[in-house]
Design a protein around this motif. Structure first.
Motif, PDB file in Angstrom:
ATOM      1  N   PRO A 198       0.829  -1.206   0.000  1.00  0.00           N
ATOM      2  CA  PRO A 198       0.000   0.000   0.000  1.00  0.00           C
ATOM      3  C   PRO A 198       0.865   1.258   0.000  1.00  0.00           C
ATOM      4  O   PRO A 198       1.968   1.278   0.568  1.00  0.00           O
ATOM      5  N   LEU A 199       0.342   2.315  -0.618  1.00  0.00           N
ATOM      6  CA  LEU A 199       1.048   3.594  -0.692  1.00  0.00           C
ATOM      7  C   LEU A 199       0.212   4.666  -0.002  1.00  0.00           C
ATOM      8  O   LEU A 199      -0.947   4.894  -0.357  1.00  0.00           O
ATOM      9  N   VAL A 200       0.820   5.305   0.982  1.00  0.00           N
ATOM     10  CA  VAL A 200       0.187   6.393   1.734  1.00  0.00           C
ATOM     11  C   VAL A 200       0.986   7.657   1.455  1.00  0.00           C
ATOM     12  O   VAL A 200       2.227   7.618   1.450  1.00  0.00           O
ATOM     13  N   ILE A 201       0.305   8.774   1.247  1.00  0.00           N
ATOM     14  CA  ILE A 201       1.017  10.003   0.888  1.00  0.00           C
ATOM     15  C   ILE A 201       0.568  11.173   1.757  1.00  0.00           C
ATOM     16  O   ILE A 201      -0.603  11.287   2.125  1.00  0.00           O
ATOM     17  N   ALA A 202       1.540  12.006   2.099  1.00  0.00           N
ATOM     18  CA  ALA A 202       1.280  13.297   2.729  1.00  0.00           C
ATOM     19  C   ALA A 202       2.052  14.342   1.937  1.00  0.00           C
ATOM     20  O   ALA A 202       3.134  14.071   1.430  1.00  0.00           O
ATOM     21  N   VAL A 203       1.466  15.530   1.814  1.00  0.00           N
ATOM     22  CA  VAL A 203       2.093  16.603   1.047  1.00  0.00           C
ATOM     23  C   VAL A 203       2.033  17.877   1.864  1.00  0.00           C
ATOM     24  O   VAL A 203       0.977  18.243   2.385  1.00  0.00           O
ATOM     25  N   GLY A 204       3.159  18.568   1.975  1.00  0.00           N
ATOM     26  CA  GLY A 204       3.185  19.847   2.684  1.00  0.00           C
ATOM     27  C   GLY A 204       4.550  20.127   3.253  1.00  0.00           C
ATOM     28  O   GLY A 204       5.381  19.219   3.413  1.00  0.00           O
ATOM     29  N   SER A 205       4.794  21.386   3.551  1.00  0.00           N
ATOM     30  CA  SER A 205       6.095  21.802   4.068  1.00  0.00           C
ATOM     31  C   SER A 205       6.401  21.117   5.388  1.00  0.00           C
ATOM     32  O   SER A 205       5.501  20.836   6.193  1.00  0.00           O
ATOM     33  N   LEU A 206       7.686  20.845   5.604  1.00  0.00           N
ATOM     34  CA  LEU A 206       8.114  20.120   6.806  1.00  0.00           C
ATOM     35  C   LEU A 206       8.292  21.102   7.957  1.00  0.00           C
ATOM     36  O   LEU A 206       9.398  21.463   8.347  1.00  0.00           O
ATOM     37  N   VAL A 207       7.155  21.521   8.517  1.00  0.00           N
ATOM     38  CA  VAL A 207       7.133  22.442   9.651  1.00  0.00           C
ATOM     39  C   VAL A 207       6.276  21.830  10.744  1.00  0.00           C
ATOM     40  O   VAL A 207       5.492  20.890  10.504  1.00  0.00           O
ATOM     41  N   ALA A 208       6.407  22.364  11.958  1.00  0.00           N
ATOM     42  CA  ALA A 208       5.792  21.719  13.118  1.00  0.00           C
ATOM     43  C   ALA A 208       4.280  21.591  13.004  1.00  0.00           C
ATOM     44  O   ALA A 208       3.705  20.565  13.383  1.00  0.00           O
ATOM     45  N   ARG A 209       3.600  22.620  12.480  1.00  0.00           N
ATOM     46  CA  ARG A 209       2.138  22.579  12.481  1.00  0.00           C
ATOM     47  C   ARG A 209       1.560  21.504  11.564  1.00  0.00           C
ATOM     48  O   ARG A 209       0.386  21.173  11.667  1.00  0.00           O
ATOM     49  N   ARG A 210       2.387  20.942  10.675  1.00  0.00           N
ATOM     50  CA  ARG A 210       1.900  19.898   9.776  1.00  0.00           C
ATOM     51  C   ARG A 210       1.710  18.564  10.478  1.00  0.00           C
ATOM     52  O   ARG A 210       1.098  17.644   9.932  1.00  0.00           O
ATOM     53  N   VAL A 232       5.033   8.111   1.893  1.00  0.00           N
ATOM     54  CA  VAL A 232       5.901   9.087   1.248  1.00  0.00           C
ATOM     55  C   VAL A 232       5.412  10.480   1.617  1.00  0.00           C
ATOM     56  O   VAL A 232       4.203  10.743   1.660  1.00  0.00           O
ATOM     57  N   ILE A 233       6.358  11.364   1.905  1.00  0.00           N
ATOM     58  CA  ILE A 233       6.052  12.739   2.282  1.00  0.00           C
ATOM     59  C   ILE A 233       6.712  13.662   1.274  1.00  0.00           C
ATOM     60  O   ILE A 233       7.948  13.681   1.148  1.00  0.00           O
ATOM     61  N   ALA A 234       5.895  14.403   0.535  1.00  0.00           N
ATOM     62  CA  ALA A 234       6.404  15.351  -0.453  1.00  0.00           C
ATOM     63  C   ALA A 234       6.388  16.737   0.148  1.00  0.00           C
ATOM     64  O   ALA A 234       5.324  17.279   0.462  1.00  0.00           O
ATOM     65  N   GLY A 235       7.560  17.313   0.330  1.00  0.00           N
ATOM     66  CA  GLY A 235       7.665  18.641   0.924  1.00  0.00           C
ATOM     67  C   GLY A 235       9.061  18.865   1.459  1.00  0.00           C
ATOM     68  O   GLY A 235       9.835  17.910   1.634  1.00  0.00           O
ATOM     69  N   LEU A 267      -0.152  11.743  -5.846  1.00  0.00           N
ATOM     70  CA  LEU A 267      -1.425  11.557  -5.156  1.00  0.00           C
ATOM     71  C   LEU A 267      -2.323  10.585  -5.911  1.00  0.00           C
ATOM     72  O   LEU A 267      -2.974   9.715  -5.308  1.00  0.00           O
ATOM     73  N   ALA A 268      -2.347  10.704  -7.239  1.00  0.00           N
ATOM     74  CA  ALA A 268      -3.206   9.836  -8.042  1.00  0.00           C
ATOM     75  C   ALA A 268      -2.813   8.367  -7.944  1.00  0.00           C
ATOM     76  O   ALA A 268      -3.632   7.485  -8.198  1.00  0.00           O
ATOM     77  N   ALA A 269      -1.566   8.105  -7.552  1.00  0.00           N
ATOM     78  CA  ALA A 269      -1.095   6.723  -7.431  1.00  0.00           C
ATOM     79  C   ALA A 269      -1.284   6.153  -6.030  1.00  0.00           C
ATOM     80  O   ALA A 269      -1.056   4.963  -5.815  1.00  0.00           O
ATOM     81  N   ALA A 270      -1.706   6.976  -5.075  1.00  0.00           N
ATOM     82  CA  ALA A 270      -1.765   6.561  -3.677  1.00  0.00           C
ATOM     83  C   ALA A 270      -3.061   5.819  -3.357  1.00  0.00           C
ATOM     84  O   ALA A 270      -4.089   5.993  -4.007  1.00  0.00           O
ATOM     85  N   ASP A 271      -2.996   4.996  -2.317  1.00  0.00           N
ATOM     86  CA  ASP A 271      -4.187   4.337  -1.792  1.00  0.00           C
ATOM     87  C   ASP A 271      -4.910   5.232  -0.793  1.00  0.00           C
ATOM     88  O   ASP A 271      -6.144   5.254  -0.744  1.00  0.00           O
ATOM     89  N   VAL A 272      -4.131   5.941   0.017  1.00  0.00           N
ATOM     90  CA  VAL A 272      -4.694   6.817   1.051  1.00  0.00           C
ATOM     91  C   VAL A 272      -3.829   8.074   1.135  1.00  0.00           C
ATOM     92  O   VAL A 272      -2.595   7.992   1.070  1.00  0.00           O
ATOM     93  N   ALA A 273      -4.478   9.219   1.277  1.00  0.00           N
ATOM     94  CA  ALA A 273      -3.785  10.471   1.577  1.00  0.00           C
ATOM     95  C   ALA A 273      -4.019  10.798   3.044  1.00  0.00           C
ATOM     96  O   ALA A 273      -5.083  10.482   3.599  1.00  0.00           O
ATOM     97  N   VAL A 274      -3.043  11.422   3.668  1.00  0.00           N
ATOM     98  CA  VAL A 274      -3.161  11.714   5.092  1.00  0.00           C
ATOM     99  C   VAL A 274      -2.765  13.157   5.356  1.00  0.00           C
ATOM    100  O   VAL A 274      -1.787  13.665   4.807  1.00  0.00           O
TER     101      VAL A 274
END
Length: 374
Positions: A198-210, A232-235, A267-274
């Motif tokens: 399974p592929l799980v994805i998160a996207v966003g800048s690597l800052v504390a509030r994320r 996988v985390i893109a950011g 994102l289109a390839a992921a099973d779940v986004a978080v």
């Protein structure tokens, strides 16, 4: 790239009057606000409005505001002051941009109305930083002729801070509307190393509030799953080294991908986004996931519940067990993921279109022009 403003043809004068001149002020290069301003500039310019975007040079390089029909000027204080002096309406995006725009307009020879869209508004930090944040919010709210909140909680906050006129104006931004063909999605998964897992994805800048520290706690719990999911985390951001050390030390099934221009393809390839954030307004990832039909697990914070409705699984912030359990449950339930995909696309259909967003903003500008007409 030159830092000097780019000259563009002047739009035709509507109804014999000079075209409306607006300055769109960005306080940084955040993806959500930049994408919104790019969309807004495109729509306004197409309607004969003269648009100047005052932003960091890096934002122009990525979002090409000039290609949208706007004039670009860098966000130096002198350039911002000069741009605002020649405007009919100044529209700032975010608290920092609102403060800079208010200062630039102070002491001008004529009154130029200020509109501020609050894309932010996270929970207040403690201590002196919190007091400073509240002070900035009050000053910006009171300086603005109109505050546009991206979510209802932001409208409420603006009113508490003294805004004379605060309205809900959910910004629409361009997002992917369809997933990749299966073959392309399979190729993307192969590139990431998630062919038979399974592929799980998160996207966003690597800052504390994320909330990525909590997300790594959840990933640690997934190590008992078979097959083992890949997160996988893109950011990119200041927490990269800290997160990388944890991933290596704890043997977590996580890859940090850095800043990516193809987040929609991932994102289109992921099973779940978080979306594990401590706070979000109108999350770009949530919008992209629901429109792409990707099941979303998100923290129940800020404007997220209003945005996603029943089309996502919501968990409390700060509970890695709930986050891990929600993701694991979806990974083992393809029927539930398929139902969320349908619900997500239906929910996305209720959001304002780019044209509707531009029309709403332009109506605010017209109202202010009538209010300030001699």
């Amino acid at each position: 790239m030159s830092s000097s403003p780019v000259s563009l043809p002047v739009p035709a004068q509507p109804y014999g009057r000079p075209p409306l001149r607006t300055v769109q002020v960005l306080g940084g290069a955040g993806a959500g606000s930049c994408a919104h301003v790019r969309s807004l500039a495109t729509g306004l310019a197409a309607r004969g409005v003269r648009v100047t975007v005052c932003a960091p040079v890096a934002a122009e390089g990525e979002y090409d505001f000039t290609g949208a029909g706007a004039q670009f000027t860098p966000d130096a204080v002198s350039a911002l002051r000069a741009a605002c002096a020649g405007a009919d309406v100044v529209h700032a995006h975010g608290l920092r941009a609102g403060m800079r725009a208010a200062l630039a307009l102070r002491g001008g020879g004529r009154r130029v109305p200020l509109v501020v869209t609050w894309h932010g508004g996270a929970p207040e930090p403690a201590g002196a930083l919190g007091r400073l944040s509240r002070l900035m919010e009050r000053r910006v709210a009171r300086a603005a002729a109109v505050v546009l909140g991206a979510s209802s909680d932001q409208v409420d906050l603006a009113r508490r801070r003294g805004a004379r006129d605060a309205r809900l104006a959910a910004p629409a931004v361009p997002v992917a509307t369809a997933g990749e063909p299966a073959a392309e999605a399979g190729k993307t998964r192969a590139e990431l190393g998630a062919v038979e897992r399974p592929l799980v994805i998160a996207v966003g800048s690597l800052v504390a509030r994320r909330g990525y520290a909590l997300l790594l706690d959840a990933a640690r719990a997934w190590r008992v799953l078979d097959p083992l999911p890949l997160l996988v985390i893109a950011g990119e951001g200041p927490l990269r080294s800290e997160l990388a050390r944890r991933i290596e030390a704890e043997g977590l099934p996580v890859r940090l991908l850095g800043r990516r221009r193809d987040a929609d393809r991932l994102l289109a390839a992921a099973d779940v986004a978080v979306l594990p954030s401590r706070w979000e307004g109108r999350s770009l990832l949530a919008q992209e996931a629901l429109r792409a039909g990707v099941a979303l697990v998100a923290t129940e914070v800020g404007g997220v519940p209003e945005l996603v409705g029943d089309a996502a699984v919501l968990v409390p912030y700060g509970d890695p067990g709930a986050l891990a359990g929600a993701v694991a449950g979806l990974l083992h339930d393809p029927d539930r993921r398929a139902a969320l995909a349908l619900a997500g696309r239906a929910q996305a259909a209720t959001w304002p279109s780019e044209d509707e967003t531009v029309a709403q903003v332009l109506s605010v500008y017209d109202e202010l022009m009538e209010r300030h007409r001699p």
